[in-house]
Design a protein around this motif. Structure first.
Motif, mmCIF file in Angstrom:
data_model
loop_
_atom_site.group_PDB
_atom_site.id
_atom_site.type_symbol
_atom_site.label_atom_id
_atom_site.label_comp_id
_atom_site.label_asym_id
_atom_site.label_seq_id
_atom_site.Cartn_x
_atom_site.Cartn_y
_atom_site.Cartn_z
ATOM 1 N N THR A 284 -9.074 0.642 5.055
ATOM 2 C CA THR A 284 -7.953 1.457 5.815
ATOM 3 C C THR A 284 -6.479 1.082 4.522
ATOM 4 O O THR A 284 -6.442 -0.269 3.993
ATOM 5 N N GLU B 13 -7.264 12.438 7.867
ATOM 6 C CA GLU B 13 -7.878 10.785 7.478
ATOM 7 C C GLU B 13 -9.322 11.814 7.694
ATOM 8 O O GLU B 13 -9.863 10.768 6.888
ATOM 9 N N LYS C 222 -10.251 4.947 4.505
ATOM 10 C CA LYS C 222 -10.033 5.736 5.117
ATOM 11 C C LYS C 222 -8.332 5.538 5.028
ATOM 12 O O LYS C 222 -7.559 4.361 5.195
ATOM 13 N N TYR C 223 -7.301 6.320 4.518
ATOM 14 C CA TYR C 223 -6.065 6.414 4.655
ATOM 15 C C TYR C 223 -5.009 6.610 5.349
ATOM 16 O O TYR C 223 -5.615 7.567 6.250
ATOM 17 N N LYS C 224 -3.809 5.012 5.623
ATOM 18 C CA LYS C 224 -2.789 6.079 6.706
ATOM 19 C C LYS C 224 -2.239 6.755 6.854
ATOM 20 O O LYS C 224 -1.172 6.353 6.055
ATOM 21 N N ILE C 225 -2.043 7.864 7.569
ATOM 22 C CA ILE C 225 -0.925 8.658 7.059
ATOM 23 C C ILE C 225 -0.366 9.014 7.906
ATOM 24 O O ILE C 225 -0.238 9.503 9.549
#
Length: 659
Positions: free
Chosen positions: A438, A625, A635-638
């Motif tokens: 992440t 995501e 996983k990018y935490k938007i």
């Protein structure tokens, strides 16, 4: 050299460089608000050049930042700041001593407060009145050498850094030291990387661990001169980022770090601004610390569940051992049932006639008598076991079978609990694996992001006001004669400026028109499309006709208008940027579906609907995501707030892109 981020706080040259460059920038700014996030505070400033964000972390840093955390809070110190310095003006900022301390003053209604931001270890943010009496502090403490309490006169920590202005003092204090590098660090009060830089520039790196007495006097003089040149170099206000293995950021400096490039073969990236170097470094460092904290939390949960699993397995093993023992006893009894009954009958008769002490000699098979328990120890075949002479053998067998059954049930229950624990362990392991993948690094924030914005297919910036005051600002400040003004043909909407300088195509106008259409009242009214007009910047004026009045956010448009019919369908996507300074980061972008599809790595299309912006934002974040995770394995935490700020009003999701 230690791998990873080497600098834990701004050093004295960072402060010297930053204060000298930014004192004139920050002086005169108004403090709009204050926030708190974990270990630092944020001041939002309104300055002549625009809005600035200042991060202040005692013991670590103070600088302007291009990024800020999505979730901020308010603690006791923040409440004090809001009550006492909100709407006040910063009147000065300086480095009062040659030490890691920044002093800035704020004034409101002729009342002045002094702010001592200590960037030393265990440093604090201490606020005093004009006479230096403490009014408030980030932490009230009693130290051995000073007291941080209300009404006490502020006293700085012991000053350990020696001013570079006194060449003789620098030289004399070194003479009595042992090895060169540690002597300089201690005597001059500077960190190791600055000490080694001065030694390297003086040509003494090969003898840095020798005693000072072994170094010729003229070489020591040269060393002092090189250190003073490094200090002068810091006044240029430039910054340098140093990258190591795998192009990972390791440190930044306010001077050209020849040591790292020439001795350690590191990659050095020069920047025009020391603040950018500080901000980039501590944004990375902050993300790293957050990641470490999250991993430690997950790891601790992992340890706890593993310990519980181990204990549960021990309990099950104990149950199984007891079951095996009981089954062995039962098998022995069943195989020798009549013999056991005869032994018990003999034992009972002997006890009644002669007493307990004669049972072993009178009854074959009895090897021990335990009068206190009312049992005898008998040998049946190869097995030795206890039998009670007070109960029939059949009742004893029934009791053993009952205990066995109870243990079997306990074992099954324990196994179910163990299975649940393993599921929890698997969930935590997945969580740890996901956390490792992440990315939560905040992206830099640019000036145009205070407005609605997009970049057209040909790279032109379009900005639109979020309210009447921003509409006024967008037109008055940013609309040039050759730019394009765009507005929905409805009262109440975003005034959009396409910054093209006349070089735009119709496609660029169409792209920008989606800002005017979607961020108008037409969306909340549930329209499916709206007409949008566009004109050149020279056709727009804030001057009303004689005798008329233009309300705030209103404009006069002269000449013919060009019209477009724009569907109310807004693409919202995640665009990946790669910057030479800030590295890789993501931005939420909007526009027509075709534009967003060409720019984004994942996107959705929304239309007017029934779901509230805060609710649909969570759905959109989940979709984006998941798509990126499947595409990239990362996983990018938007941030939900970024998505919510793009939602024009109640909406529904019409389309989700596929990987």
């Amino acid at each position: 050299m230690v791998k990873g981020l080497l600098k834990k706080a701004m050093d004295i040259l960072d402060i010297y460089s930053w204060v000298n460059k930014y004192s004139s920038v920050i002086t005169g700014c108004l403090i709009d608000n204050a926030y708190h996030y974990k270990s630092y505070w944020i001041l939002k400033l309104r300055c002549r050049e625009g809005v600035y964000i200042v991060k202040i972390e005692p013991g670590v840093r103070m600088h302007l930042s291009q990024s800020h955390p999505e979730e901020k809070d308010i603690d006791g110190f923040t409440r004090f700041l809001r009550s006492r310095i909100r709407d006040s003006r910063i009147t000065s900022i300086k480095q009062p001593w040659w030490e890691r301390i920044i002093l800035f003053e704020t004034s409101i209604h002729d009342k002045i407060l002094r702010h001592y931001v200590e960037l030393l270890p265990r440093g604090q943010w201490i606020i005093t009145d004009q006479s230096d009496k403490i009014v408030y502090a980030s932490r009230f403490m009693e130290y051995r050498d000073r007291s941080i309490k209300p009404s006490e006169v502020y006293s700085p920590p012991p000053l350990k850094s020696l001013s570079p202005s006194d060449k003789d003092a620098l030289l004399n204090i070194v003479k009595g030291g042992r090895d060169l590098v540690r002597t300089i660090i201690s005597a001059w009060g500077i960190p190791g990387h600055i000490a080694e830089e001065a030694i390297h520039r003086a040509g003494l790196y090969g003898v840095k661990n020798k005693g000072v007495s072994e170094i010729p006097y003229q070489d020591l003089e040269k060393l002092v001169d090189e250190y003073r040149r490094i200090v002068e170099e810091a006044l240029n206000g430039k910054g340098y980022l140093v990258y190591g293995d795998e192009n990972k950021l390791e440190i930044y400096t306010s001077y050209e770090p020849r040591l790292f490039s020439e001795v350690y073969d590191k990659t050095v990236k020069p920047l025009d601004d020391i603040n950018t170097a500080i901000d980039v470094y501590f944004t990375e460092y902050e993300a790293y610390l957050d990641y470490q904290a999250r991993m430690e939390e997950v790891t601790e949960k992992l340890r706890e569940i593993e310990a519980r699993i181990k204990r549960q397995e021990e309990i099950i093993a104990e149950y199984n051992n007891e079951i095996e023992n009981i089954e062995s006893i039962l098998q022995t009894i069943y195989s020798n049932y009549h013999v056991a009954e005869e032994i018990l009958e003999c034992a009972r008769e002997t006890r009644e006639k002669k007493g307990w002490e004669h049972i072993a000699e009178e009854c074959n098979g009895v090897i021990e008598v335990r009068k206190d328990k009312g049992v005898i120890v008998v040998k049946l075949g190869e097995k030795t076991l206890e039998l009670s002479i007070r109960e029939d053998l059949s009742r004893q067998v029934i009791e053993l079978e009952r205990k066995r059954g109870e243990l079997v049930r306990k074992t099954e229950s324990a196994k179910k609990v163990l299975e649940e624990m393993h599921q929890q362990l698997n969930t935590i392991s997945i969580s740890m694996n996901t956390e490792e993948k992440t990315i939560r690094k905040p992206s830099p924030t640019f000036w145009y992001e205070r407005f609605h914005w997009l970049f057209t297919r040909n790279g032109f910036l379009a900005i639109g006001g979020r309210d009447q005051s921003q509409n006024e600002l967008v037109v008055r400040k940013y609309l040039g004669e050759n730019d394009v003004f765009i507005h929905a043909d409805i009262h109440g909407g975003s005034a959009v400026v396409l910054k093209s300088g006349g070089a735009h195509s119709l496609e660029d106008v169409v792209d920008a028109s989606y800002l005017a259409a979607c961020y108008s009242k037409a969306w909340k009214a549930g329209f499916s499309y709206i007409e949008v007009y566009w004109v050149s910047g020279r056709q727009v004026s804030k001057t009303p006709p004689p005798g008329e009045y233009l309300p705030r956010g209103a404009f006069m448009v002269y000449g013919s208008k060009n019209y477009l019919q724009v569907p109310l369908r807004l693409g919202i996507g995640v665009r990946e940027y790669v910057d030479d300074i800030y590295g890789e980061y993501l931005k939420i972008v909007v526009g027509p579906q075709e534009l967003v599809r060409s720019q984004a790595i994942a996107y959705v299309v929304v239309i007017p609907g029934d779901k509230k912006p805060q609710d649909i934002s969570k759905e959109i974040a989940g979709y984006l995501e998941e798509i990126i995770l499947r595409q990239r394995g990362v996983k990018y935490k938007i941030p939900l707030s970024e998505i919510e700020s793009k939602i024009p009003g109640p909406s529904d999701i019409m389309l989700v892109s596929t990987p």
